[in-house]
Design a protein around this motif. Sequence first.
Motif, mmCIF file in Angstrom:
data_model
loop_
_atom_site.group_PDB
_atom_site.id
_atom_site.type_symbol
_atom_site.label_atom_id
_atom_site.label_comp_id
_atom_site.label_asym_id
_atom_site.label_seq_id
_atom_site.Cartn_x
_atom_site.Cartn_y
_atom_site.Cartn_z
ATOM 1 N N PRO A 74 9.379 -13.052 24.178
ATOM 2 C CA PRO A 74 10.142 -13.038 22.924
ATOM 3 C C PRO A 74 10.629 -14.432 22.512
ATOM 4 O O PRO A 74 10.724 -14.729 21.317
ATOM 5 C CB PRO A 74 11.329 -12.128 23.253
ATOM 6 N N PHE A 77 8.403 -16.285 20.085
ATOM 7 C CA PHE A 77 7.962 -15.561 18.893
ATOM 8 C C PHE A 77 8.174 -16.349 17.588
ATOM 9 O O PHE A 77 7.251 -16.495 16.787
ATOM 10 C CB PHE A 77 8.669 -14.201 18.805
ATOM 11 N N SER A 78 9.396 -16.890 17.391
ATOM 12 C CA SER A 78 9.701 -17.549 16.114
ATOM 13 C C SER A 78 8.770 -18.734 15.871
ATOM 14 O O SER A 78 8.249 -18.901 14.759
ATOM 15 C CB SER A 78 11.144 -18.038 16.089
ATOM 16 N N SER A 102 3.552 -5.013 18.484
ATOM 17 C CA SER A 102 4.367 -5.946 19.277
ATOM 18 C C SER A 102 5.024 -5.217 20.435
ATOM 19 O O SER A 102 5.600 -4.140 20.251
ATOM 20 C CB SER A 102 5.461 -6.554 18.398
ATOM 21 N N VAL A 107 12.722 -7.823 19.917
ATOM 22 C CA VAL A 107 12.329 -8.344 18.599
ATOM 23 C C VAL A 107 12.168 -7.149 17.640
ATOM 24 O O VAL A 107 11.266 -6.323 17.804
ATOM 25 C CB VAL A 107 11.039 -9.197 18.674
ATOM 26 N N SER A 108 13.093 -7.070 16.686
ATOM 27 C CA SER A 108 13.197 -5.881 15.820
ATOM 28 C C SER A 108 12.062 -5.802 14.797
ATOM 29 O O SER A 108 11.413 -6.811 14.487
ATOM 30 C CB SER A 108 14.531 -5.926 15.062
ATOM 31 N N LYS A 111 12.615 -8.350 12.064
ATOM 32 C CA LYS A 111 12.111 -9.705 12.345
ATOM 33 C C LYS A 111 10.590 -9.737 12.257
ATOM 34 O O LYS A 111 10.007 -10.682 11.733
ATOM 35 C CB LYS A 111 12.521 -10.140 13.762
ATOM 36 N N LEU A 112 9.948 -8.705 12.786
ATOM 37 C CA LEU A 112 8.476 -8.666 12.767
ATOM 38 C C LEU A 112 7.971 -8.589 11.329
ATOM 39 O O LEU A 112 7.001 -9.252 10.958
ATOM 40 C CB LEU A 112 7.968 -7.459 13.576
ATOM 41 N N ARG A 123 6.221 -1.411 16.531
ATOM 42 C CA ARG A 123 6.952 -2.012 17.650
ATOM 43 C C ARG A 123 6.874 -1.042 18.835
ATOM 44 O O ARG A 123 7.041 0.174 18.660
ATOM 45 C CB ARG A 123 8.425 -2.235 17.229
#
Length: 274
Positions: A74, A77-78, A102, A107-108, A111-112, A123
């Motif tokens: 995670p 990820f960004s 994912s 990671v919600s 966010k995805l 998710r």
Amino acid sequence: MTIKFGLIGGGVMGSALLSRIITCGIYQSSQVIVSEPQASRRSFLEQQYGVVTTTDNSAVFTQATDVIFLAIKPQVFSAIAIELVDAINININNGFSSLVISILAGVSLHKLEAAFAKLPIIRAMPNTPATVGAGVTAITAGTNADSHHLETARKIFSVVGEVVEVPESLMDAVTGLSGSGPAYVAIMVEALADGGVAAGLPRVIAQQLALQTVLGTAKLLSETKLHPAELKDRVTSPGGTTIAGVSELEKAAFRSALIEAVKAATIRSQELGK
Ligand SMILES: NC(=O)c1ccc[n+]([C@@H]2O[C@H](COP(=O)([O-])OP(=O)(O)OC[C@H]3O[C@@H](n4cnc5c(N)ncnc54)[C@H](OP(=O)(O)O)[C@@H]3O)[C@@H](O)[C@H]2O)c1
């Protein structure tokens, strides 16, 4: 052959899934691309599974027509999402609109969806026993994912165990129970073996008895669909050995400890997701 399935992150979970996806024939080796930074893992994946590998995450988005599976940590990820903007547009303009799945803890969907706008997203939260095909995975669908996408995710995760669908609001509870649960059960196996050693059994035999008792009881409950309390009642004879042991578990608040463990892990998962 067309590349249909793309994996970003060929680590423990990614490669465990990949192995069974290919063995079970969901996708053929020639239909898979894996993005992975580590050269030694890339050559392992190429040799072991016959898949194409790359260090370029964008290549996965521009080539995989059906599913893009995210199995990176995670924390990265960004940074990865920022690099993928152009590749996502190419994916959509090519008419793929690939399903993004994912498994990134915490990671919600929000966010995805911010990162992969317009693409359908699922998710998922698998657990460690998935690496030996005995996991349980909870899945939840994003705004653009339909029943067909959910079915695809179910098919993929069913190669590593059972699949349940939950609303996203319950993902933290899933993390607290089945995600963290393997640690609780591992502690229980260790403690049972310690008890056996304390009672005079050699360590190796105590370990085998403890492990097989947990495995066998889970199998029995699963296959007979017996309620756990019913099984407990069946093996506790009046004035017998088992009720003497159960009485000690109750004195030590064994049930309450497990309940509180799941609650604490759920709260921690909520905190980490913020
Ligand atoms: N393991 C579990 O039981 C479990 C259960 C539920 C959910 N998950 C989730 O599954 C995900 C993966 O966990 P894991 O245990 O499989 O971790 P892992 O073994 O560390 O796998 C992550 C892989 O991603 C690679 N990677 C790192 N940076 C990358 C980048 N920029 N582009 C592409 N690949 C990159 C890593 O390579 P390097 O080693 O070179 O960094 C590594 O091979 C995590 O998000 C975790 O939350 C795991």
